[in-house]
Design a protein around this motif. Structure first.
Motif, PDB file in Angstrom:
ATOM      1  N   ALA A  48      47.859  44.916 -78.948  1.00 52.86           N
ATOM      2  CA  ALA A  48      49.013  44.188 -78.387  1.00 52.86           C
ATOM      3  C   ALA A  48      49.455  43.150 -79.392  1.00 52.86           C
ATOM      4  O   ALA A  48      48.678  42.706 -80.250  1.00 52.86           O
ATOM      5  N   SER A  49      50.721  42.780 -79.294  1.00 53.70           N
ATOM      6  CA  SER A  49      51.278  41.820 -80.249  1.00 53.70           C
ATOM      7  C   SER A  49      51.020  40.384 -79.807  1.00 53.70           C
ATOM      8  O   SER A  49      50.769  40.095 -78.626  1.00 53.70           O
ATOM      9  N   ASN A  50      51.125  39.463 -80.758  1.00 51.35           N
ATOM     10  CA  ASN A  50      50.975  38.023 -80.442  1.00 51.35           C
ATOM     11  C   ASN A  50      52.112  37.520 -79.546  1.00 51.35           C
ATOM     12  O   ASN A  50      51.949  36.576 -78.790  1.00 51.35           O
ATOM     13  N   LYS A  51      53.303  38.176 -79.670  1.00 53.84           N
ATOM     14  CA  LYS A  51      54.415  37.768 -78.824  1.00 53.84           C
ATOM     15  C   LYS A  51      54.098  37.984 -77.345  1.00 53.84           C
ATOM     16  O   LYS A  51      54.441  37.159 -76.481  1.00 53.84           O
ATOM     17  N   GLN A  52      53.438  39.104 -77.053  1.00 53.80           N
ATOM     18  CA  GLN A  52      53.046  39.371 -75.668  1.00 53.80           C
ATOM     19  C   GLN A  52      52.092  38.286 -75.147  1.00 53.80           C
ATOM     20  O   GLN A  52      52.179  37.839 -74.002  1.00 53.80           O
ATOM     21  N   LEU A  53      51.174  37.846 -76.026  1.00 56.04           N
ATOM     22  CA  LEU A  53      50.231  36.791 -75.635  1.00 56.04           C
ATOM     23  C   LEU A  53      50.957  35.470 -75.431  1.00 56.04           C
ATOM     24  O   LEU A  53      50.674  34.730 -74.481  1.00 56.04           O
ATOM     25  N   ASP A  54      51.930  35.193 -76.323  1.00 60.50           N
ATOM     26  CA  ASP A  54      52.701  33.942 -76.164  1.00 60.50           C
ATOM     27  C   ASP A  54      53.506  33.947 -74.870  1.00 60.50           C
ATOM     28  O   ASP A  54      53.606  32.933 -74.167  1.00 60.50           O
ATOM     29  N   ASP A  55      54.080  35.108 -74.573  1.00 65.66           N
ATOM     30  CA  ASP A  55      54.884  35.207 -73.340  1.00 65.66           C
ATOM     31  C   ASP A  55      54.031  34.958 -72.094  1.00 65.66           C
ATOM     32  O   ASP A  55      54.454  34.248 -71.160  1.00 65.66           O
ATOM     33  N   ILE A  56      52.838  35.549 -72.075  1.00 61.69           N
ATOM     34  CA  ILE A  56      51.985  35.378 -70.887  1.00 61.69           C
ATOM     35  C   ILE A  56      51.459  33.951 -70.789  1.00 61.69           C
ATOM     36  O   ILE A  56      51.302  33.400 -69.694  1.00 61.69           O
ATOM     37  N   ASN A  57      51.199  33.323 -71.951  1.00 58.02           N
ATOM     38  CA  ASN A  57      50.766  31.917 -71.934  1.00 58.02           C
ATOM     39  C   ASN A  57      51.871  31.020 -71.362  1.00 58.02           C
ATOM     40  O   ASN A  57      51.611  30.080 -70.591  1.00 58.02           O
ATOM     41  N   THR A  58      53.105  31.311 -71.762  1.00 54.43           N
ATOM     42  CA  THR A  58      54.246  30.537 -71.242  1.00 54.43           C
ATOM     43  C   THR A  58      54.382  30.727 -69.739  1.00 54.43           C
ATOM     44  O   THR A  58      54.653  29.770 -68.989  1.00 54.43           O
ATOM     45  N   GLN A  59      54.189  31.946 -69.294  1.00 55.54           N
ATOM     46  CA  GLN A  59      54.299  32.233 -67.853  1.00 55.54           C
ATOM     47  C   GLN A  59      53.229  31.474 -67.063  1.00 55.54           C
ATOM     48  O   GLN A  59      53.503  30.916 -65.998  1.00 55.54           O
ATOM     49  N   VAL A  60      52.001  31.460 -67.585  1.00 59.39           N
ATOM     50  CA  VAL A  60      50.903  30.734 -66.918  1.00 59.39           C
ATOM     51  C   VAL A  60      51.217  29.242 -66.832  1.00 59.39           C
ATOM     52  O   VAL A  60      51.049  28.603 -65.796  1.00 59.39           O
ATOM     53  N   LYS A  61      51.708  28.688 -67.955  1.00 57.64           N
ATOM     54  CA  LYS A  61      52.025  27.265 -67.989  1.00 57.64           C
ATOM     55  C   LYS A  61      53.153  26.927 -67.017  1.00 57.64           C
ATOM     56  O   LYS A  61      53.091  25.907 -66.302  1.00 57.64           O
ATOM     57  N   THR A  62      54.155  27.803 -66.975  1.00 60.07           N
ATOM     58  CA  THR A  62      55.282  27.564 -66.070  1.00 60.07           C
ATOM     59  C   THR A  62      54.829  27.576 -64.614  1.00 60.07           C
ATOM     60  O   THR A  62      55.236  26.724 -63.808  1.00 60.07           O
ATOM     61  N   LEU A  63      54.010  28.531 -64.261  1.00 63.55           N
ATOM     62  CA  LEU A  63      53.508  28.608 -62.874  1.00 63.55           C
ATOM     63  C   LEU A  63      52.665  27.383 -62.521  1.00 63.55           C
ATOM     64  O   LEU A  63      52.748  26.861 -61.394  1.00 63.55           O
ATOM     65  N   GLU A  64      51.842  26.933 -63.441  1.00 62.42           N
ATOM     66  CA  GLU A  64      51.022  25.738 -63.185  1.00 62.42           C
ATOM     67  C   GLU A  64      51.904  24.508 -62.929  1.00 62.42           C
ATOM     68  O   GLU A  64      51.625  23.701 -62.032  1.00 62.42           O
ATOM     69  N   LEU A  65      52.978  24.381 -63.721  1.00 64.23           N
ATOM     70  CA  LEU A  65      53.897  23.256 -63.531  1.00 64.23           C
ATOM     71  C   LEU A  65      54.641  23.359 -62.193  1.00 64.23           C
ATOM     72  O   LEU A  65      54.847  22.359 -61.503  1.00 64.23           O
ATOM     73  N   GLN A  66      55.037  24.581 -61.835  1.00 63.53           N
ATOM     74  CA  GLN A  66      55.729  24.781 -60.560  1.00 63.53           C
ATOM     75  C   GLN A  66      54.826  24.428 -59.382  1.00 63.53           C
ATOM     76  O   GLN A  66      55.261  23.790 -58.413  1.00 63.53           O
ATOM     77  N   ILE A  67      53.573  24.846 -59.484  1.00 63.23           N
ATOM     78  CA  ILE A  67      52.625  24.538 -58.396  1.00 63.23           C
ATOM     79  C   ILE A  67      52.396  23.042 -58.293  1.00 63.23           C
ATOM     80  O   ILE A  67      52.386  22.469 -57.196  1.00 63.23           O
ATOM     81  N   ALA A  68      52.227  22.368 -59.433  1.00 59.42           N
ATOM     82  CA  ALA A  68      52.009  20.918 -59.422  1.00 59.42           C
ATOM     83  C   ALA A  68      53.210  20.187 -58.840  1.00 59.42           C
ATOM     84  O   ALA A  68      53.069  19.243 -58.032  1.00 59.42           O
ATOM     85  N   ALA A  69      54.427  20.632 -59.235  1.00 60.42           N
ATOM     86  CA  ALA A  69      55.638  19.991 -58.727  1.00 60.42           C
ATOM     87  C   ALA A  69      55.792  20.203 -57.224  1.00 60.42           C
ATOM     88  O   ALA A  69      56.159  19.284 -56.471  1.00 60.42           O
ATOM     89  N   GLN A  70      55.492  21.417 -56.767  1.00 66.56           N
ATOM     90  CA  GLN A  70      55.632  21.709 -55.342  1.00 66.56           C
ATOM     91  C   GLN A  70      54.593  20.938 -54.529  1.00 66.56           C
ATOM     92  O   GLN A  70      54.892  20.437 -53.442  1.00 66.56           O
TER      93      GLN A  70
END
Length: 298
Positions: free
Chosen positions: A121-143
């Motif tokens: 798998a490419s590093n871009k795929q890993l970066d994308d999933i890391n961004t998704q995890v971070k975004t979800l964590e921020l959404q949960i904290a905000a909610q």
């Protein structure tokens, strides 16, 4: 002149009834601690059992003021409080969907990480999933923060209503008319059906088991008496004679005053005296307003 004659007759009666060894040093009248009970609520008096001479106990319910409007308002506040509290969010339920997405994203991150290590798998795929995890964590904290603030606001509003309900409870309690002491009703100033307002006098009650003789002594006599001294008191019963009691001096005025105005002669009014109280245990014969004298033997 009439007052002078009455005073002289009382003194003559007391003197004639004392032994040759007894000397009257002061005279006064029997009093008690009287409590005037006032209304603590507004409304129509539904019931009031305070007939003169009624023996009452401390805390005994003697009547009630209409509290229907207070009760209805209390029920309304309770209903409003329950409705507000039902709006409190369940934080865990509200964030459950995002938590599920985060769990899946973390699992994907772990899988992609393994693939990148294996060059599958490419590093871009890993970066994308890391961004998704971070975004979800921020959404949960905000909610969670938003829901916590909403919960705190609802709790604050509910607490405010609780204070209002407590105030109404206090007002409802004060609509119940009780006796503040053990005693006897001396006077009644209101009846069922009348309108009560806060502060209106309802009745007067006194503890007649413990009464006292209020008398006045001169500065010379004061040197021979002190608080706690046991002294002899003779109470006048008119044609029935007198009764003797033992009492204790419970109070001596710190300040001298002129002889009370009931003494009519100018010389006696000019004399400075000290008020004292002699506590007596009422055996059932002592009545308020009776004349008595403090006597001592030679």
């Amino acid at each position: 002149m009439k007052q002078i004659l009455i005073t002289c007759l009382i003194l003559v009666t007391l003197v004639s009834c004392t032994s040759s060894e007894d000397i009257i040093i002061a005279e006064g009248s029997i009093e008690s601690i009287e409590v005037i009970v006032g209304a603590e609520g507004n409304g129509c008096i539904l019931s009031l059992h305070t007939e003169e001479g009624t023996i009452v106990s401390k805390g005994e319910i003697l009547g009630k003021i209409d509290d229907q409007q207070l009760v209805l308002k209390r029920q309304q506040l309770i209903s409003t409080q329950q409705r507000i509290e039902s709006q409190a969010p369940d934080i865990e339920v509200q964030v459950a969907a995002l938590e599920e997405q985060l769990s899946y994203a973390k699992s994907e991150k772990s899988r992609i990480s393994s693939l990148v290590t294996a060059n599958a798998a490419s590093n871009k795929q890993l970066d994308d999933i890391n961004t998704q995890v971070k975004t979800l964590e921020l959404q949960i904290a905000a909610q969670r923060l938003t829901l916590a603030q909403s919960t705190a606001s609802i709790a604050h509003e509910s607490a405010s209503l609780s204070f209002q309900i407590a105030q109404l409870d206090d007002q409802i309690t004060k609509c119940i008319i009780k006796s503040p002491i053990d005693g006897v009703v001396l006077s009644s100033y209101a009846h069922a059906g009348e309108l009560a307002t806060i502060g209106r006098t309802l009745f007067k009650v006194a503890d007649l088991k413990k009464v006292y003789l209020r008398a006045y002594i001169t500065a010379a006599q004061l040197t021979r008496l002190k608080l706690g001294d046991t002294i002899k008191v003779m109470v006048d019963y008119g044609e029935s004679g007198t009764r003797n009691y033992e009492g204790a001096i419970s109070w001596i005025s710190e300040k001298a005053e002129f002889t009370p105005k009931t003494v009519q002669t100018q010389d006696e009014r000019a004399a400075l005296v000290y008020a004292i109280k002699v506590s007596l245990i009422n055996d059932g014969y002592l009545k308020l307003g009776m004349y008595g004298a403090i006597v001592e033997g030679n």
